[in-house]
Write an enzyme that holds these catalytic residues in place. Sequence first.
Site, PDB file in Angstrom:
ATOM      1  N   HIS A  39     -17.691   5.731 -23.640  1.00  0.00           N
ATOM      2  CA  HIS A  39     -17.560   6.398 -24.943  1.00  0.00           C
ATOM      3  C   HIS A  39     -18.439   5.701 -25.989  1.00  0.00           C
ATOM      4  CE1 HIS A  39     -13.332   7.137 -23.243  1.00  0.00           C
ATOM      5  NE2 HIS A  39     -13.825   8.347 -23.358  1.00  0.00           N
ATOM      6  N   ASP A 152     -19.024  13.445 -16.531  1.00  0.00           N
ATOM      7  CA  ASP A 152     -18.330  14.736 -16.364  1.00  0.00           C
ATOM      8  C   ASP A 152     -19.414  15.807 -16.276  1.00  0.00           C
ATOM      9  OD1 ASP A 152     -15.346  13.954 -16.852  1.00  0.00           O
ATOM     10  OD2 ASP A 152     -16.509  12.912 -18.373  1.00  0.00           O
TER      11      ASP A 152
HETATM   12  P1  AMP Z   1     -13.047  11.678 -22.160  1.00  0.00           P
HETATM   13  O1  AMP Z   1     -12.428  10.834 -23.220  1.00  0.00           O
HETATM   14  O2  AMP Z   1     -12.811  11.166 -20.767  1.00  0.00           O
HETATM   15  O3  AMP Z   1     -12.752  13.144 -22.329  1.00  0.00           O
HETATM   16  O4  AMP Z   1     -14.612  11.552 -22.351  1.00  0.00           O
HETATM   17  C1  AMP Z   1     -15.226  11.810 -23.587  1.00  0.00           C
HETATM   18  C2  AMP Z   1     -16.729  11.803 -23.408  1.00  0.00           C
HETATM   19  O5  AMP Z   1     -17.140  10.546 -22.886  1.00  0.00           O
HETATM   20  C3  AMP Z   1     -17.213  12.863 -22.399  1.00  0.00           C
HETATM   21  O6  AMP Z   1     -18.441  13.413 -22.851  1.00  0.00           O
HETATM   22  C4  AMP Z   1     -17.402  12.052 -21.151  1.00  0.00           C
HETATM   23  O7  AMP Z   1     -18.334  12.599 -20.250  1.00  0.00           O
HETATM   24  C5  AMP Z   1     -17.905  10.736 -21.719  1.00  0.00           C
HETATM   25  N1  AMP Z   1     -17.684   9.659 -20.752  1.00  0.00           N
HETATM   26  C6  AMP Z   1     -16.522   9.343 -20.106  1.00  0.00           C
HETATM   27  N2  AMP Z   1     -16.727   8.324 -19.250  1.00  0.00           N
HETATM   28  C7  AMP Z   1     -18.043   8.005 -19.332  1.00  0.00           C
HETATM   29  C8  AMP Z   1     -18.876   7.037 -18.692  1.00  0.00           C
HETATM   30  N3  AMP Z   1     -18.409   6.199 -17.774  1.00  0.00           N
HETATM   31  N4  AMP Z   1     -20.184   6.990 -19.035  1.00  0.00           N
HETATM   32  C9  AMP Z   1     -20.702   7.847 -19.968  1.00  0.00           C
HETATM   33  N5  AMP Z   1     -19.954   8.758 -20.609  1.00  0.00           N
HETATM   34  C10 AMP Z   1     -18.653   8.857 -20.302  1.00  0.00           C
END
Ligand code: AMP
Length: 287
Positions: A39, A152
């Site tokens: 994030h 994702d």
């Molecule tokens: P989430 O909180 O899991 O819904 O993720 C929020 C955003 O962070 C989304 O655009 C995800 O794809 C991105 N994200 C989550 N994990 C990662 C990671 N390991 N590397 C890069 N972006 C991430």
Amino acid sequence: MRLEVITDPKAMAEACSVARMSGLTIGFVPTMGYLHEGHLSLLRAARADCDTVVLSIFVNPIQFGPHEDYNRYPRDAERDLNLAKTVGVNLVFMPTVEDMYPQGYSTFVDVQGLTEKFEGAFRPGHFRGVATVVLKLFNIVQPHRAYFGQKDYQQLLVVRRMVQDLNLPIEIVPMPTVRESDGLAMSSRNTYLSAEERRAALAIPRALNACREALERGERIASEVRRAGLAVIESEPMLSLDYLAVAHPETLEEPDVVGSSAVVLIAARCGSTRLIDNILWEEAGGT
Ligand code: AMP
């Protein structure tokens, strides 16, 4: 720099409108919180590109299935706000479920095609929930740019498709997957893993690497590339595979013979935790 936290959608729209009307560019990172380096990498990119950085933290109930982890999804607002400060976030939007989906709420976004396979097949209704909340957040924030992780991958394609189809004037910026030093993709859900599961989960990035190695040594038969990854997953009894697929990076169609680029997508369960990961491969010297 001051960090302002807003929970009311109208107040949030107003604060973003003030920034936009003053000529500031808005970079937006939607999340479900429990922030990690993945994030933060999105937020740093927004900080570097835009005048105002907006973070949303909202565990969106409508993208979870009835037997999924909505209730136990990790939440820690204080920790998230401290991390947000360290990367220069200006505005944090933390709405309540009741404010996002008040009594009588009836409107949903259905992106067809791309949502049918992989995550869409294993999590019916998931992308409908994602597209709906992302459109609502886009309408509230009206950012110039929005940052999404390739972690994702299918979600990124679905959001891009929605933005294109609905003529939203927003640039979608894809960001590479951030990994732990041992290769596991960072995820808020990694906190569910026991020490033993955490070790077993490493077979996921190892399987993806095995597929990449097959492609790099010239294998182009998709089933053979897939087989290289499957062998790794099958050697780890704690993992139960939902899918491992070699697909076209834009259409997600699964070719018999891989062209000049591919995405290898995987989802597996490790105990009660479901993990997803992927790698993007492009032929060296390709365009
Ligand atoms: P989430 O909180 O899991 O819904 O993720 C929020 C955003 O962070 C989304 O655009 C995800 O794809 C991105 N994200 C989550 N994990 C990662 C990671 N390991 N590397 C890069 N972006 C991430």
